[in-house]
Design an enzyme around this catalytic site. Structure first.
Site, PDB file in Angstrom:
ATOM      1  N   ASP A 405       0.802  -1.125   0.128  1.00  0.00           N
ATOM      2  CA  ASP A 405      -0.039  -0.092   0.035  1.00  0.00           C
ATOM      3  C   ASP A 405       0.952   1.257  -0.076  1.00  0.00           C
ATOM      4  O   ASP A 405       1.946   1.041   0.189  1.00  0.00           O
ATOM      5  CB  ASP A 405      -0.926  -0.087   1.313  1.00  0.00           C
ATOM      6  CG  ASP A 405      -1.979   1.198   1.408  1.00  0.00           C
ATOM      7  OD1 ASP A 405      -2.278   1.782   0.213  1.00  0.00           O
ATOM      8  OD2 ASP A 405      -2.250   1.536   2.400  1.00  0.00           O
ATOM      9  N   GLU A 408       2.471   5.166  -3.906  1.00  0.00           N
ATOM     10  CA  GLU A 408       2.511   6.007  -5.166  1.00  0.00           C
ATOM     11  C   GLU A 408       3.887   6.462  -5.416  1.00  0.00           C
ATOM     12  O   GLU A 408       4.014   7.024  -6.613  1.00  0.00           O
ATOM     13  CB  GLU A 408       1.407   6.858  -5.038  1.00  0.00           C
ATOM     14  CG  GLU A 408      -0.011   6.155  -5.181  1.00  0.00           C
ATOM     15  CD  GLU A 408      -0.227   5.401  -3.886  1.00  0.00           C
ATOM     16  OE1 GLU A 408       0.188   5.590  -2.845  1.00  0.00           O
ATOM     17  OE2 GLU A 408      -1.026   4.595  -3.961  1.00  0.00           O
ATOM     18  N   ASP A 483      -9.003   3.927  -2.172  1.00  0.00           N
ATOM     19  CA  ASP A 483      -9.875   4.437  -0.874  1.00  0.00           C
ATOM     20  C   ASP A 483     -11.039   4.812  -1.434  1.00  0.00           C
ATOM     21  O   ASP A 483     -11.343   6.143  -1.420  1.00  0.00           O
ATOM     22  CB  ASP A 483      -9.195   5.308  -0.085  1.00  0.00           C
ATOM     23  CG  ASP A 483      -7.972   4.734   0.829  1.00  0.00           C
ATOM     24  OD1 ASP A 483      -8.034   3.466   0.807  1.00  0.00           O
ATOM     25  OD2 ASP A 483      -7.333   5.511   1.244  1.00  0.00           O
TER      26      ASP A 483
HETATM   27  C1  GLC Z   1      -4.537   3.289   2.926  1.00  0.00           C
HETATM   28  C2  GLC Z   1      -5.127   2.034   2.097  1.00  0.00           C
HETATM   29  C3  GLC Z   1      -6.331   1.384   2.990  1.00  0.00           C
HETATM   30  C4  GLC Z   1      -5.552   0.803   4.329  1.00  0.00           C
HETATM   31  C5  GLC Z   1      -5.083   2.163   4.986  1.00  0.00           C
HETATM   32  C6  GLC Z   1      -4.258   1.712   6.185  1.00  0.00           C
HETATM   33  O1  GLC Z   1      -5.610   4.281   3.014  1.00  0.00           O
HETATM   34  O2  GLC Z   1      -5.668   2.398   1.040  1.00  0.00           O
HETATM   35  O3  GLC Z   1      -6.505   0.407   2.188  1.00  0.00           O
HETATM   36  O4  GLC Z   1      -6.489   0.270   5.019  1.00  0.00           O
HETATM   37  O5  GLC Z   1      -4.184   2.720   4.166  1.00  0.00           O
HETATM   38  O6  GLC Z   1      -3.200   0.807   6.219  1.00  0.00           O
END
Ligand code: GLC
Length: 801
Positions: A405, A408, A483
């Site tokens: 995650d 980017e 998200d």
């Molecule tokens: C980001 C991710 C999400 C995750 C969060 C905490 O917002 O996109 O899926 O739960 O981080 O790690």
């Protein structure tokens, strides 16, 4: 030209006239009097690379996106020249290159223009950064449609839009918001039923304009690098996509469990909570194969550590979960906490693995753990080190998959939400700034993660999921759409994004079911799960800020709807796995938007909601509250309503009933749909019998396939798979089902149960491989038209009186 003069005044430069031509096997070079070189590389008869240099200088040729294993080679290449142009002919197309201005026009074999330069290649010198801002513009004939480009949350047909590719963390993004997490600079153009594709392989920030600025022009440009694009000719849209996917790479087969249902939340902890959730799935008999641990499983958000208070013995927990069929998946982010007592930090510092700013300091940024440094995943040595870090989590603790995650990369509390442009990257030896490496950073992280998980999970198959991606990421990882929000509009967006990702070579994608931000009503959750089970990746996830999102939190009725649809997904696993095999083997998109399914029908060009799951199941989500059904377009051909068995003729819009427990589903006539028994997780049950649901059609129209193997491991690569192809031929008083088998894998089951749907006659006699069998011996159920036959028959004749 007046236009050129105007543009030239804006600092645009244009190629002059061609003064020399040279050919070196598959490479053709055209040089102009002002130092532009257009280099064509003929990869295949229908795949051509166009590369432009200025100052007669090409950059070193390097791409992260192009796969080494893609098909290459052509059967014919002819170069001719007349007064006005060079004409390059392959077995599929001919390319005219104008001698006066190097403009390109591509024709098909019937002399139809497929794609034509407008101003063609032009550029602006960048005084700020050096190099060029490279631009291309093409004429857009009236009626041309545009598709592709990854995760854009807007109408499938991009005509009239301008979009940007710059991977961005967009919490709670909205409809039409751009850019999002992924950069896939590939689009499909379609005009008069002829489709072509363009992949602009440039990792700088890129823009695409589809008749937005000028009605008859499509253009694309980048803030640096080269004008370097691949052209794919169809004319079938699906061929364009399979050729693009072949060039940028296909995935390996995932373990079958990865196609099951996954449950996630930010965050499940401590261990007792994880157990409570997983036990509840078993108690309620809602199948589930994977449980996710979000950032709170770590010690102060330090990747590769465990919070021992919440998870005192991760290895024991992971193995206890596995005994119940749950595979544990953990999140790993790129930000490494600045902490001298933390082994990952120390190793990276000691080996100089972190990204640095232009003048030498480390790239410092705030993410979940606070102040962090970030590994430079574009350095092969860093990727190798990162892969090694998975030894403990995967090899010893037994975690089965990794979730990447924030790659980017996301940075909190700074303008732009990412690294500044001056950050330096190795880029596999082609040192550059973040302007060039930004869009590829997430993919290189997922690649390093994939290498690590694969190494330590071996001989089992790895599972990786990523948020950010560039073209080619599909070789390493699945993805989710980031998200999103618990709204009806986002259900529409999720459907578009999954289809668009499929068209963009990245089929293994899904959305956070129910929505990540905010909280869905039970009804919205039910409608989302009904759609989500038809997306290649199927996971409920939520931020947890606004209440719980497990199916049982919405009450009994929603539990039943969820169970029904997740069970259906598990029954359809052999169908889904076969779809995946077709994607992995041939690059065939797993979801087919209607335009992809039937591009010759103009009704499909602007449809967004309906899609075909695999080749034979038509799905259309309900996207409004309180609906009792909806109008939808049934594509041409004949279909069966999956729920009622009613036969419908396609090619028109129709009303379809769909109460809360129903999503409109139709099966193509002649299809043979394979099913497994309902299981709570993959491998729970021995598959005693394969079920086949055969939908009658008059004539011989459909071939259906069933691909199977050990569902994990790599034996399939040595030929240990089983591929069954069934062809259905229906006559007024007879049916013939032929089976052809390939591969050396012996499936567990001995028999197949065939259910005949829509049969226009009463069965009188059945022959298996030319021998009449007694109806009792095949357990003929005359009421439901069900028979049980030995699995390896080659021909079945079912005859009426
Ligand atoms: C980001 C991710 C999400 C995750 C969060 C905490 O917002 O996109 O899926 O739960 O981080 O790690």
């Amino acid at each position: 030209m007046i236009i050129n003069t105007e543009l030239e005044q804006k600092g645009n430069l244009f190629p002059g006239k061609i003064i020399s031509f040279s050919q070196n096997v598959d490479k053709l070079n055209f040089t102009t009097d002002n130092g532009v070189i257009l280099q064509l590389t003929i990869l295949r008869g229908s795949v051509i690379r166009f590369r432009y240099a200025t100052d007669t200088n090409f950059e070193k040729d390097f791409s992260y996106a192009i796969s080494e294993t893609g098909a290459r080679g052509y059967s014919m290449l002819k170069v001719e020249e007349n007064e006005k142009a060079y004409i390059i002919t392959t077995s599929k197309i001919s390319i005219h290159i104008s001698k006066v201005n190097i403009h390109v026009t591509i024709y098909d074999k019937d002399d139809n223009v497929v794609c034509k330069d407008d101003w063609g290649f032009h550029w602006e010198q960048s005084h700020q950064y050096g190099g060029n801002i490279v631009k291309m513009s093409k004429s857009a004939p009236q009626g041309e449609c545009y598709y592709g480009l990854g995760d854009k949350p807007m109408h499938l047909n991009l005509k009239g839009k301008r979009v940007e590719n710059w991977a961005t963390d967009q919490y709670a993004f909205g409809k039409d918001q751009d850019p999002l997490y992924k950069s896939v600079p590939f689009y499909i153009g379609m005009h008069e039923e002829r489709a072509y594709g363009i992949f602009f392989d440039n990792t700088f920030k890129t823009f695409f304009d589809f008749c937005h600025e000028r009605r008859n022009v499509t253009s694309f440009w980048a803030q640096g690098g080269e004008m370097n694009y691949y052209f794919f000719y169809g004319p079938d849209m699906q061929e364009v996509i399979t050729r693009y996917t072949d060039l940028t790479g296909k995935p390996e087969l995932p373990p079958l469990w990865a196609l099951g249902y996954h449950q996630c939340k930010w965050s499940y902890y401590p261990e007792s909570k994880v157990k409570e959730i997983t036990n509840k799935f078993r108690e309620l008999q809602i199948p589930c194969d994977a449980i996710y641990l979000d950032i709170d499983y770590m010690e102060g958000f330090r990747c590769f550590t465990w919070n021992k208070e919440y998870f005192p013995d991760p290895k024991r927990m992971v193995s206890e979960l596995l005994e119940k069929g749950f595979k544990t998946i953990v999140i790993i982010d790129p930000g490494i906490k600045i902490d001298n007592d933390y082994f990952v930090y120390k190793e990276a510092i000691n080996n100089d693995y972190f990204c640095k700013r232009a003048d030498g300091p480390y790239m410092r940024g705030k993410v979940w753990p606070g102040e962090c440094f970030f590994p430079d995943f574009t350095n092969p040595e860093v990727r190798e080190w990162w892969a090694g870090l998975f030894k403990e989590i995967i090899g010893e603790v037994g975690v089965k998959g990794v979730w990447n995650d924030m790659n980017e990369p996301a940075v909190m509390e700074v303008p732009g939400k990412t690294f500044p442009n001056d950050v330096r990257h190795d880029y596999d030896g082609n040192h550059c700034s973040h302007r060039k490496a930004h869009n590829i950073y997430g993919t290189q992280m997922a690649r390093a993660t994939y290498e690590g998980v694969k190494r330590f999970a071996y001989p089992k198959r790895p599972f990786i999921i990523t948020r950010s991606a560039y073209s080619g990421a599909q070789r390493y990882t699945s993805s989710w759409t980031g998200d999103n929000v618990a709204t009806w509009e986002h259900l529409w967006i999720a459907n578009i994004q999954a289809q668009r990702m499929s068209m963009s070579g990245m089929s293994f994608t899904g959305s956070d079911i129910g929505g990540f931000a905010e909280h869905p009503t039970g009804e919205l959750y039910a409608r989302w799960i009904q759609l989500g089970v038809f997306h290649p990746f199927c996971r409920t996830h939520s931020s947890g800020d606004h209440g719980n999102q497990e199916p049982w939190t919405f009450g009994e009725e929603i539990v039943e709807v969820t169970r029904k649809y997740v069970q259906l997904r598990y029954q359809l696993l052999p169908y889904l796995y076969t779809m995946f095999w077709e994607y992995a083997e041939f690059g065939i998109p797993m979801l087919k938007s209607l335009v992809l399914f039937d591009q010759k029908d103009p009704q499909t060009h602007y449809r967004t909601d309906e899609f075909v799951f695999g080749n034979q199941i038509l799905v259309c989500p309900i996207q409004e509250p309180n609906a009792k059904g909806r109008r939808m377009y049934i594509p041409r051909g004949n279909w069966y309503n999956y729920w009622t068995g009613n036969y419908v003729k396609g090619g028109m819009e129709q009303w379809v009933d769909a109460d809360l427990d129903t999503i409109p589903l139709f099966i193509k006539e002649g299809a043979i749909i394979p099913k497994y028994p309902i299981q709570q997780y993959v491998g729970e049950k021995k598959i005693e019998e394969l079920k086949l649901e055969a939908y009658y059609c008059l004539g011989n129209k459909e071939v259906s396939k069933v691909y199977e193997d050990a569902h994990d491991g790599y034996d399939y690569a040595k030929g240990r798979f089983s591929l069954r192809s069934f062809s259905f031929t229906g006559k007024e008083n007879e049916i013939i089902i032929q089976q052809h088998k390939d591969g050396s894998y012996i499936t567990e089951y001995e028999t197949m149960q065939i259910k005949l749907i829509g049969l226009p006659f009463k069965i009188h006699e059945i022959e298996i491989d030319n021998v009449v069998v007694s109806l009792e011996s095949i357990k003929f159920d005359s009421e439901n038209n069900i028979i049980i036959v030995p699995k390896d028959f080659t021909e079945l004749h079912i005859v009426s009186a």
